[in-house]
Design an enzyme around this catalytic site. Sequence first.
Site, PDB file in Angstrom:
ATOM      1  N   ASP A   1      -0.002  29.003  31.785  1.00 56.06           N
ATOM      2  CA  ASP A   1       1.365  28.811  31.262  1.00 56.06           C
ATOM      3  C   ASP A   1       1.807  30.012  30.432  1.00 56.06           C
ATOM      4  O   ASP A   1       3.002  30.185  30.182  1.00 56.06           O
ATOM      5  CB  ASP A   1       1.401  27.584  30.336  1.00 56.06           C
ATOM      6  CG  ASP A   1       1.967  26.345  31.019  1.00 56.06           C
ATOM      7  OD1 ASP A   1       2.773  26.499  31.956  1.00 56.06           O
ATOM      8  OD2 ASP A   1       1.611  25.233  30.594  1.00 56.06           O
TER       9      ASP A   1
ATOM     10  N   GLN B   1       0.820  19.568  30.194  1.00 56.03           N
ATOM     11  CA  GLN B   1       2.275  19.420  30.299  1.00 56.03           C
ATOM     12  C   GLN B   1       2.867  19.002  28.951  1.00 56.03           C
ATOM     13  O   GLN B   1       2.373  18.078  28.305  1.00 56.03           O
ATOM     14  CB  GLN B   1       2.612  18.376  31.388  1.00 56.03           C
ATOM     15  CG  GLN B   1       4.088  18.257  31.713  1.00 56.03           C
ATOM     16  CD  GLN B   1       4.688  19.488  32.388  1.00 56.03           C
ATOM     17  OE1 GLN B   1       3.992  20.282  33.015  1.00 56.03           O
ATOM     18  NE2 GLN B   1       5.990  19.663  32.248  1.00 56.03           N
TER      19      GLN B   1
ATOM     20  N   LYS C   1       4.039  20.512  40.761  1.00 55.32           N
ATOM     21  CA  LYS C   1       3.004  21.545  40.595  1.00 55.32           C
ATOM     22  C   LYS C   1       1.825  21.277  41.536  1.00 55.32           C
ATOM     23  O   LYS C   1       1.293  22.200  42.155  1.00 55.32           O
ATOM     24  CB  LYS C   1       2.544  21.610  39.129  1.00 55.32           C
ATOM     25  CG  LYS C   1       3.611  22.226  38.213  1.00 55.32           C
ATOM     26  CD  LYS C   1       3.311  22.113  36.729  1.00 55.32           C
ATOM     27  CE  LYS C   1       4.521  22.603  35.927  1.00 55.32           C
ATOM     28  NZ  LYS C   1       4.366  22.484  34.464  1.00 55.32           N
TER      29      LYS C   1
HETATM   30  N1  GUN Z   1       7.278  21.395  29.820  1.00 57.18           N
HETATM   31  C1  GUN Z   1       8.419  21.970  30.290  1.00 57.18           C
HETATM   32  N2  GUN Z   1       8.139  23.126  30.928  1.00 57.18           N
HETATM   33  C2  GUN Z   1       6.806  23.294  30.855  1.00 57.18           C
HETATM   34  C3  GUN Z   1       5.928  24.293  31.341  1.00 57.18           C
HETATM   35  O1  GUN Z   1       6.320  25.301  31.952  1.00 57.18           O
HETATM   36  N3  GUN Z   1       4.602  24.093  31.079  1.00 57.18           N
HETATM   37  C4  GUN Z   1       4.140  23.025  30.375  1.00 57.18           C
HETATM   38  N4  GUN Z   1       2.837  22.950  30.142  1.00 57.18           N
HETATM   39  N5  GUN Z   1       4.934  22.083  29.919  1.00 57.18           N
HETATM   40  C5  GUN Z   1       6.258  22.218  30.161  1.00 57.18           C
END
Ligand code: GUN
Length: 292
Positions: A119, A96, A52
């Site tokens: 998200d 996350q 990211k």
């Molecule tokens: N864990 C797995 N996929 C994601 C996501 O798209 N966002 C977040 N915050 N955690 C995750």
Amino acid sequence: MQIIDGKATAAQIKAEIKAEVEHIVASGARAPHLAAVLVGHDGGSETYVRNKVLACEACGFESTLLKFEDTITEEELLNVVDQLNNNPAIDGFIVQLPLPKHIDEQKVTEAILPEKDVDGFHPVNVGRMSIGLPAFISATPLGILTLLQRYNIPTKGKKVAILGRSNIVGKPMASLMMQKQYGDSTVTVLHSHSENLAEECRQADILIAAIGSPAFVTADMVKPGAVVIDVGTTRVPDATRANGFRLQGDVDFNAVSPLCSAITPVPGGVGPMTICMLMLNTLQAYKQFAKL
Ligand code: GUN
């Protein structure tokens, strides 16, 4: 059979975002800024968050990575969220998941301001999306929708089967595919207690597998000519790889791909699109903040 190349599509969209950001910055405004909060040392989460941050660089965004040990308390993490909510230099942020067991993930998700929730996990965004109002749409379903659109795959009136009913993928995917302004499809959601699961899958013009069960979808579950979207990314041991594992999708690619009209590979399908859609949501958050 056409391979739906998520990697190439994501690269193209990131280039489009970068061009737009360059234009914004050239006009004298600051760049969009995404923050990511990482708790603990889960291997998958560390990789996702690193990717990211790299995607932010590729798009010309600022990024901030906040790392904490898994000893952080819920209260301390909620304070971090509060600071990010109140920091005008941060347009959007993500925490996350998964979080350590002693922290209530739902509580943390609901503490994030909906307008910074890139998200799209906050119930306000989920609710707004499900009734067709402007909202942050979670990145994986938005990535799949974008791939279908960019590959000109018709969805209107088509039978879509979704394997899995998770809050992150299955449920929002079903909601998007059924809505007139997005998929406009006829949607079936299948899960661990569905009867006649293989038969239901075989009816689908578009089959979206998001159950996290390696190679679950076999050739007998796919209608000849169907479009197959594979969301699975399970790490399976592989002694031939330097890191000792490879990513395996929910679809038995070798058996299923000859039957399909189009299919996403793993890796290189849905995965790269997910991060790219997070960048698009961040740009959106920035524009709303800056009221461009
Ligand atoms: N864990 C797995 N996929 C994601 C996501 O798209 N966002 C977040 N915050 N955690 C995750």
